[in-house]
Design a protein around this motif. Sequence first.
Motif, short mmCIF file in Angstrom:
data_model
loop_
_atom_site.label_atom_id
_atom_site.label_comp_id
_atom_site.label_asym_id
_atom_site.label_seq_id
_atom_site.Cartn_x
_atom_site.Cartn_y
_atom_site.Cartn_z
N GLU A 1 0.91 -1.24 0.13
CA GLU A 1 0.23 0.05 0.05
C GLU A 1 0.79 1.00 0.00
OE1 GLU A 1 -4.19 -0.90 1.73
OE2 GLU A 1 -2.89 -0.15 3.38
N LEU A 2 0.33 2.40 -0.64
CA LEU A 2 0.98 3.60 -0.47
C LEU A 2 0.43 4.42 0.74
CD1 LEU A 2 -0.01 4.83 -4.04
CD2 LEU A 2 2.28 3.84 -3.42
N ARG A 3 1.50 5.18 1.34
CA ARG A 3 1.46 5.80 2.34
C ARG A 3 1.45 7.28 2.50
NH1 ARG A 3 -0.42 1.76 3.96
NH2 ARG A 3 0.44 0.23 5.27
N GLY A 4 1.34 7.84 1.15
CA GLY A 4 0.99 9.16 1.17
C GLY A 4 2.39 10.19 1.12
N ASN A 5 3.41 9.80 2.01
CA ASN A 5 4.55 10.50 1.99
C ASN A 5 5.68 9.49 1.48
OD1 ASN A 5 6.62 12.44 2.54
ND2 ASN A 5 6.52 11.95 4.72
#
Length: 436
Positions: A224-228
């Motif tokens: 998953e991507l974590r935004g930062n």
Amino acid sequence: MKDRISLVLIMCFLLAFLVIFQNYFDTFWAIIFLISFMSAYMFYMYIAIKHQKRKLRKNPPSCECLYKPFVSIMVPCHNEEDVIEDTVKNISALDYSDFEIILIDDRSTDSTPEIIKKLEEKFDKVKILLRKEGDFPGKSAVLNDAMKIAKGDAILVFDADAKIQPDFLKKMIIKLEPKDVGAVQARKNIINAKQNFLTACQYNEYVMDTHLQIGRDAVRGAVELRGNGEIIKREALEDINGWNNETITDDLDMSTRLHVKGWDIRFCPDAIVYEEGVVTFPALIRQRRRWVEGSIRRYLEYAGDVLFTKDMNLRVGFDLIAYISEFLLPFWLVSEIIIQAFRFVKGYSNDILSSLILVFCTAVFFASGLIYSLRKYSHYGFFRAIYEALITAIYVVAIWFPIVLFIILKIVFTKKTMDWGKTQHGVSNVTLKEAV
């Protein structure tokens, strides 16, 4: 309304399953099955990680990457006067030639607009975008607006407090090169881990997340991507029509939509992005409330796509379904204990002891994974790892369980809101050199 109906149906099904199961089956065997399933899945991840490392030792990747896209680095800014200048100086030192930095001011009420204007004048690679008061709120809308002026074939997103090493982008690009890879997530770390109890627990959380992300990457599951510290190919972004303006967790929403479309997401543990941990309890609750609500809502919204898409890898689908248990487990355990306690008080036959054992075993399972992660990735001694795991387990129960239950009730009984609960930056004076 769709989210509300879906969640009510799931809860009713789960409660009905618990009641029927307790009337006709022995809870002890449910405990054995659950522990066996979780252990088998974690062992599968462990073997996959070992196999992946062995392959890399035998056939190390080439240091010369032929894929060298122009990269647009986007940094959304809302009242970031305390950190944005240091962040831009840090990012500008990247050891990569073809990139631009787009600073997007999202209706700040402090001196952020003036600061980023000066940064645009000072740095050749920096350009700015100033959003107006009436523009659609939220990080997704900010990034979608920035895409209109971005030149890059790959988009790298940082929070306004991000700190990285000069070789960060080179490490990420190598992972992004394969045609089926749509995005790559860097390892996130807490720069002010030693500031107080909360930041120490957040650091431990991130270490556990690193372990799980590495495992999911090894089995080619649902990373998953974590935004930062996330980088996405423009081609993949266009395939899913950019960011979803109606979500409060842009990263998690995008992760699911990329998976549904068949894009692979990889994890790069060697590229580390440092960010500030939240230092106060109210701020932490606001942040985690948004994370939990956004994550649950994206599963409810894309449940049909996850179950019936023909593009998504079967392993990714299985991994996504397994990950949902993180949010169902608190509701399940609390419901289990309430039902058994009611039967005990009424004098009915009950398995309240088995239910308490179930809670204990779940806690031990989590703590064991955390101890392993802290020893492997933070190189803690055995007894320190045990201590950190214990305090973090208490922290997780105190924070995550109540928030998950609250958000379930919120989704069922209230209307959806775009309540962001912005994370405050500039709360730490720790430098990147000190953190490393």
